[in-house]
Design an enzyme around this catalytic site. Structure first.
Site, PDB file in Angstrom:
ATOM      1  N   HIS A 175       0.824  -1.218   0.000  1.00 15.59           N
ATOM      2  CA  HIS A 175       0.000   0.000   0.000  1.00 15.59           C
ATOM      3  C   HIS A 175       0.855   1.265   0.000  1.00 15.59           C
ATOM      4  O   HIS A 175       0.348   2.342  -0.292  1.00 15.59           O
ATOM      5  CB  HIS A 175      -0.928  -0.002   1.222  1.00 15.59           C
ATOM      6  CG  HIS A 175      -2.012  -1.037   1.128  1.00 15.59           C
ATOM      7  ND1 HIS A 175      -3.327  -0.718   0.861  1.00 15.59           N
ATOM      8  CD2 HIS A 175      -1.983  -2.387   1.227  1.00 15.59           C
ATOM      9  CE1 HIS A 175      -4.053  -1.824   0.822  1.00 15.59           C
ATOM     10  NE2 HIS A 175      -3.256  -2.860   1.046  1.00 15.59           N
ATOM     11  N   ASP A 387       3.524   9.421  -0.856  1.00 14.11           N
ATOM     12  CA  ASP A 387       2.348   8.642  -0.447  1.00 14.11           C
ATOM     13  C   ASP A 387       2.098   7.550  -1.483  1.00 14.11           C
ATOM     14  O   ASP A 387       2.232   7.806  -2.685  1.00 14.11           O
ATOM     15  CB  ASP A 387       1.117   9.578  -0.393  1.00 14.11           C
ATOM     16  CG  ASP A 387       0.159   9.216   0.745  1.00 14.11           C
ATOM     17  OD1 ASP A 387       0.128   8.039   1.133  1.00 14.11           O
ATOM     18  OD2 ASP A 387      -0.547  10.114   1.219  1.00 14.11           O
TER      19      ASP A 387
END
Ligand code: ADQ
Length: 542
Positions: A175, A387
């Site tokens: 992720h 991110d």
């Protein structure tokens, strides 16, 4: 309702394995209660798995105790999947979760190696806890199931499960970003981590950039792993195994978000927020309180906007919502102090009667309140320094049902390149660029805003969480065992279309051996049973 197993060849269940369960058990004086876990992984998986049967294995967020199992059993009754916990001791939580995962891998994979604490004890406990997760999963899985492991906490679980004899297929999704080789090679345990990852059948990344970085790390650190083109995803071949490596950008449940955002309650809550905040333009930041999210940098950019564009004073308000996160780790404590100091400095410098420039909320918002803020906002300011994806950017777009808001997004979030056609994309380290983007967004015509937001909503609708799950499950090569010759039949005739594939015809070990000097090289042959045997060794070897 969509059942993903009908879109794939999967015969059994999906077993999700993540560090945290979607619920956490919080102990208090009178006993314990169940709360919802926070964070992007849980948001996405919960939305995607709302109607799927299966098992979800993870840590329940507390040290072992008599309360855990009955509470999990109760929480499982309201879900189509069963919750199963891996119990961790206080020491394991400190050294595996706070230590290895969040003081080493998290900063390293977000390109911040100077924040890493490479404590060797953390590695020992990380291995032990990965074996624990592997054991619990091995007990739960049958060969027809598909084991889907999530995220950087559990990179060693595939080898633990293979050693425990698990033959079910296994996938891993990262992720967070995967760093380039110059950063990754700083990790003292880089090789065992790469080798263990390659024991999965599929590895998924958020972006092509992350996947390219992974391949570059393999080429530098594990040159015996061969990269082969494949359709639709390339594969890595090592020691007779093949691993599919794909890009699967994660999404949200767009329809559900949009439907909830359109509710009359949300509309009136959002109108109330706008009425109470006196400024004309509402800028919204929503993040876990994490140094990768670029919150101090965002505040400095907002301060620069107020200095450079004095006409905005009294007319633009930043609402920064942060959910407390990893508060036991020193870096996170410092961050909270830094953010709170900046907020008070900006407010001290600019506040006027009737207008406070920064509203700071330090708590977990419920879904309704979050949606009301998304709807009320004119500008979504999503500026992480790095991110994997960033779901806030997508949630903001889904909640913009009247196509009024503008999204400003960091080029270093997975969402940046994906949403660039409708968003204003910025470098979060360039305060001047971010201030300019805020000014641009605040003065944009309604028509431009609408055109941009329509494009964004189209992308977010299309790349939703259902598509993410489906494409990941479909990436598992079905039918013919990878690398075997001839025929189209399943490798063992088993009903499982996803049987664990070990390519017996490709003794990759021989490739390792060729890297040794000639006098050390053992010689091999493949026996009738397709097993590899050493037939001669150089003198002096065991
Ligand atoms: P996170 O780092 O947790 O996820 P993100 O994707 O932005 O980051 O998800 C945060 C989630 O928490 C969102 O669903 C948001 O709504 C929620 N949230 C944040 N602040 C909140 C608050 N104050 N109150 C309530 N809810 C709040 C990791 C990776 C990301 C990746 C996801 C999913 O770091 O890059 O996008 O996993 O893969």
């Amino acid at each position: 309702m969509t059942d993903f197993t009908t879109m794939t060849d999967l015969k059994g269940r999906v077993i999700n394995v993540s560090n945290r369960l979607p619920v956490l058990i919080r102990k208090h004086a009178g006993g314990a209660r169940v709360e919802r876990s926070s964070g992007g992984l849980v948001t996405a998986l919960e939305a995607g798995w709302r109607h799927q049967r299966g098992v979800w294995i993870g840590w329940a967020g507390t040290s072992p105790g008599q309360h855990v199992e009955p509470l999990l059993l109760k929480a499982s009754q309201t879900r189509p999947y069963t919750l199963r916990s891996v119990s961790l001791t206080e020491d394991e939580i400190a050294k595996f979760y706070s230590g290895f995962a969040n003081e080493i891998i998290w900063p390293l994979f977000h390109d911040m190696p100077s924040r890493c604490n490479f404590d060797p004890e953390y590695w020992e406990i990380y291995q032990r806890v990965n074996r624990k997760f592997g054991k619990v999963t091995a007990e739960a899985a049958t060969e027809d199931d598909f084991i889907w492991v999530h995220d950087y906490h559990l990179m060693l679980t595939a080898s633990a499960m293979r050693q425990a004899g698990v033959s079910a297929p296994m996938g891993f999704f990262l992720h967070i970003p995967f760093p380039g080789p110059d950063v990754f090679e700083k990790l003292p345990w880089k090789k065992p981590i790469l080798q263990s990852l390659l024991e999965f059948d599929v590895i998924g990344f958020q972006s092509d950039h992350d996947r390219t970085n992974f391949v570059a790390c393999l080429q530098r650190l594990l040159p015996e792993a061969a990269v082969e083109p494949g359709t639709p995803h390339p594969q890595i071949r090592l020691e007779g195994r093949r691993t599919v490596i794909g890009t699967f950008p994660i999404g949200i449940d767009f329809e559900e978000f949009t439907r909830q955002a359109a509710g009359t309650d949300i509309e009136s809550q959002s109108a109330e927020i706008r009425r109470r905040l006196s400024g004309d333009t509402l800028v919204l930041g929503v993040d876990r309180l994490d140094y990768t999210k670029g919150i101090p940098e965002r505040l400095k950019s907002f301060r620069l906007l107020l200095r450079r564009f004095p006409k905005q004073r009294g007319h633009i308000t930043l609402v920064q919502v942060v959910v407390p996160s990893r508060e036991e780790i020193p870096n996170y404590k410092h961050l909270r102090r830094e953010v709170e100091l900046l907020v008070s400095q900006i407010n001290g410098e600019f506040t006027e009667p009737g207008w406070v420039p920064v509203h700071y909320i330090h708590r977990n918002l419920g879904r309704d309140e979050l949606l009301a803020y998304y709807r009320a906002a004119d500008i979504g300011l999503v500026t992480p320094l790095k991110d994997g994806m960033n779901l806030v950017a997508k949630e903001f777009c889904a909640a913009q049902i009247d196509e009024r808001g503008v999204l400003i997004v960091s080029e270093f979030a997975g969402a940046g390149p994906e949403l660039r056609s409708g968003a204003i994309v910025v470098n979060p380290n360039d305060f001047s660029e971010v201030a300019q983007a805020l000014h641009h967004a605040a003065t944009m015509t309604a028509e431009e805003k609408r055109n941009r937001m329509r494009l964004l909503r189209e992308i977010v609708r299309e790349h939703n969480v259902q598509r993410w799950i489906r494409s990941f499950l479909q990436a598992m090569p079905a039918g013919e065992p990878v690398g075997s010759k001839g025929g189209g039949a399943n490798d063992s005739g088993s009903p499982s279309a996803f049987k664990h594939r070990r390519d017996e015809t490709m003794p990759g070990v021989a490739l390792v051996a060729t890297a040794l000097p000639p006098h050390f090289r053992p010689r091999y042959e493949i026996g009738k049973d397709a097993k590899l045997r050493v037939i001669a060794r150089a003198a002096g070897e065991d």
